[in-house]
Scaffold this active site. Structure first.
Site, short mmCIF file in Angstrom:
data_model
loop_
_atom_site.label_atom_id
_atom_site.label_comp_id
_atom_site.label_asym_id
_atom_site.label_seq_id
_atom_site.Cartn_x
_atom_site.Cartn_y
_atom_site.Cartn_z
N ASP A 1 -5.56 -3.52 -4.34
CA ASP A 1 -4.62 -3.06 -5.35
C ASP A 1 -4.36 -4.20 -6.33
OD1 ASP A 1 -2.93 -4.85 -4.11
OD2 ASP A 1 -1.74 -3.32 -3.10
N SER A 2 -3.60 -3.92 -7.38
CA SER A 2 -3.42 -4.90 -8.45
C SER A 2 -2.37 -5.94 -8.13
CB SER A 2 -3.00 -4.19 -9.73
OG SER A 2 -1.70 -3.65 -9.60
N GLY A 3 -1.54 -5.69 -7.12
CA GLY A 3 -0.39 -6.54 -6.86
C GLY A 3 0.87 -6.02 -7.50
N GLY A 4 0.73 -5.06 -8.42
CA GLY A 4 1.88 -4.54 -9.13
C GLY A 4 2.90 -3.87 -8.24
N PHE A 5 2.42 -3.08 -7.28
CA PHE A 5 3.36 -2.37 -6.40
C PHE A 5 4.24 -3.36 -5.64
CE2 PHE A 5 5.02 -0.34 -2.72
CZ PHE A 5 5.23 0.98 -3.07
N ASP B 1 -0.07 -2.36 -13.26
CA ASP B 1 0.82 -1.34 -13.80
C ASP B 1 2.25 -1.66 -13.41
OD1 ASP B 1 -0.03 -0.71 -11.05
OD2 ASP B 1 1.31 1.01 -11.27
N GLN C 1 0.98 6.61 -13.81
CA GLN C 1 2.40 6.63 -13.49
C GLN C 1 3.06 7.83 -14.18
OE1 GLN C 1 3.96 4.90 -11.29
NE2 GLN C 1 2.71 3.09 -10.91
N GLY D 1 3.10 5.34 -8.00
CA GLY D 1 4.50 5.54 -8.27
C GLY D 1 5.24 6.26 -7.16
N ASP E 1 -4.72 5.83 1.00
CA ASP E 1 -4.53 4.75 1.95
C ASP E 1 -3.10 4.75 2.44
OD1 ASP E 1 -2.79 2.37 0.58
OD2 ASP E 1 -3.92 3.49 -0.92
N CYS F 1 -10.45 12.86 22.81
CA CYS F 1 -10.58 11.89 21.72
C CYS F 1 -11.72 10.93 22.04
CB CYS F 1 -9.27 11.13 21.53
SG CYS F 1 -9.36 9.85 20.24
N CYS G 1 -12.19 7.91 20.70
CA CYS G 1 -11.94 6.51 20.33
C CYS G 1 -12.07 5.61 21.56
CB CYS G 1 -10.56 6.35 19.69
SG CYS G 1 -9.17 6.26 20.85
N CYS H 1 -9.03 5.75 24.11
CA CYS H 1 -8.99 6.94 24.96
C CYS H 1 -10.13 6.96 25.97
CB CYS H 1 -9.03 8.21 24.10
SG CYS H 1 -7.49 8.50 23.19
N HIS I 1 -6.59 3.97 18.20
CA HIS I 1 -6.49 5.43 18.36
C HIS I 1 -5.93 6.09 17.10
CE1 HIS I 1 -5.59 9.37 19.96
NE2 HIS I 1 -4.36 9.23 19.48
#
Length: 448
Positions: free
Chosen positions: A136-140, A219, A269, A296, A343, A381, A383, A386, A412
């Site tokens: 990500d840009s770091g903005g968040f 952003d 946004q 956002g 994500d 499952c 994984c 499990c 898991h």
């Protein structure tokens, strides 16, 4: 993407004019996206379903191509914030089916530093992950940590200061750590209090050094508490920052000849406002980014509607990433309205408190009922956890405060979400998406 053009023709100063942005040199153009199945065609939703949704379903399947491999979409992108998925080895993430990992530019900038990752050969090589990577840009983080709000879909007004609704509001008991202006943001490190400056150009420089296959434009994050007037001003600021990001991205791409091409996504946004979301989508859609992030704060009940607004305006031949979701109902809503990737840190975050996902809901292993339960976390499952360990054993690990408890439940939970999205992709392709969605959510939320 087109071949490079003269720098004087990079961007028009007229906001109404199409924004002509040259792509990477041909030798570096190792990024692409292809739609393979459209939900509206394969699943044939009824007119009643379309009306209930508020508009046509924009979901699709596709393939993103990067220098480090492909991503079949829709896909869940696991979060490795500081160049690691917490408590899980990169090799384990590959074994459980993760197609790509997302790291956090803000945290990596502060520690260990973007220059170090560049010297190590980039994010993937540094963390021994051989597949595609996102940053990500770091903005968040700059904005959300700066105002003291947690990473949540709905920034609840009840958590704000007595001046809730003011455009400079902060969370109760928190100090404002970020100060924004039209050029960028001053912010204080949450690690040691040092002051730092992020601008669109700095964000691009940091992300180029980190070296992920896909990165996001810088952003401004707004909250649901901001006034309509501030949202409009912020949207224009983000548009201008997007132009600056593209210019700097192009310059760095030319300067860093021989490096794998890094794709740049613009971030949409506009908060809860339809006209602002659509305007942002049209403005950034005309800039010919490699793809788009939908960002956002937004209310959970409006998630699908907002994604659909954006998908209806954005170019169909570019991927769309929804930032920060992982709950099953949100995932299905996002997919059917046009999100290709998304994500969230939730699968590993809740795992560290002993919560594990099952087809019948989420449960906590710390409960006494699991002390003598010798079955797997979930029957059937596939994984690693499990296949090899019982609920009783992992319950014991949590009670004993052994670190491997978080590792096993994280494996898991990541597998659960990755597989659910993989199955949703297959269901779009074979025309059974809506039946699969209904049955999955009926079991997971039995009391709804």
């Amino acid at each position: 993407m087109p071949s490079p053009e003269p720098a004087t023709d990079l961007l028009s100063t007229d906001p109404a004019a199409p924004q002509r942005i040259p792509g990477p040199p041909a030798s570096q153009g190792e990024f692409g996206f292809k739609v393979t199945t459209r939900m509206g065609e394969s699943c044939a939703p009824s007119d009643a379903a379309v009306e209930l949704n508020g508009g046509k379903f924009q979901g699709r399947t596709g393939v993103i191509t990067t220098p480090h491999g492909t991503v079949k979409t829709p896909a869940f992108i696991a979060v490795g914030t500081k160049a690691t998925v917490k408590a899980v080895l990169p090799e384990s993430m590959a074994e459980l089916g993760a197609q790509a990992l997302l790291a956090n530019a803000y945290h990596l900038y502060l520690q260990p530093g973007a220059e170090l990752l560049d010297a190590a050969g980039g994010l993937g090589k540094f963390m021994n992950w051989h597949g595609p990577t996102f940053t990500d840009s770091g903005g968040f983080q700059v904005m959300s940590l700066g105002s003291g709000f947690k990473k949540v879909i709905n920034m609840d007004a009840a958590a704000a200061s007595p001046h809730a609704g003011a455009d400079d509001s902060v969370a109760v008991g928190k100090e404002r750590l970020a100060h924004i202006d039209d050029d960028g943001v001053w912010f204080k490190s949450h690690l040691n209090g040092d002051m730092h400056r992020f601008t669109p150009e700095v964000s691009m420089q940091v992300q180029h050094q980190i070296g992920a296959d896909i990165m996001f434009a810088f952003d401004e994050l707004t909250t649901l508490l901001n006034s309509r007037g501030y949202q409009e001003m912020s949207l224009e600021r983000t548009r201008l920052w997007a132009q600056r990001c593209v210019e700097e991205h192009f310059r760095l791409t030319l300067d860093r000849t021989g490096k794998p091409y890094q794709a740049l996504f613009g971030v949409i946004q506009g908060a809860q406002y339809e006209d602002l979301r659509r305007k942002a989508s049209r403005d950034l859609g005309s800039m010919d980014f490699d793809g788009y992030g939908i960002g956002g704060a937004l209310e959970k009940e409006n998630l699908g509607t907002i994604v659909r607004w954006c998908a209806e305006e954005l170019p169909e031949d570019k991927p769309r990433h929804l930032l920060g979701i992982s709950e099953p109902d949100d995932i299905f809503t996002a997919i059917e309205n046009g999100a290709d990737t998304f994500d969230c840190v939730s699968p590993t975050r809740v795992a560290r408190t002993s919560a594990f996902y099952t087809p019948d809901g989420r449960f906590n292993l710390s409960g006494a009922r699991y002390k003598r339960d010798f079955g797997p976390l979930v029957d059937g499952c596939d994984c690693y956890a499990c296949a090899n360990y019982s609920r009783a054993y992992i319950h014991h690990l949590f009670k004993a405060k052994e670190m491997v408890s978080a590792t096993l439940v994280s494996i898991h939970n990541e597998r659960f979400v990755v597989k659910m999205v993989d199955d949703a992709r297959l269901a779009i392709e074979d025309g059974t998406f809506f039946d699969f969605k209904a049955e999955t959510l009926r079991r997971y939320y039995p009391n709804r």
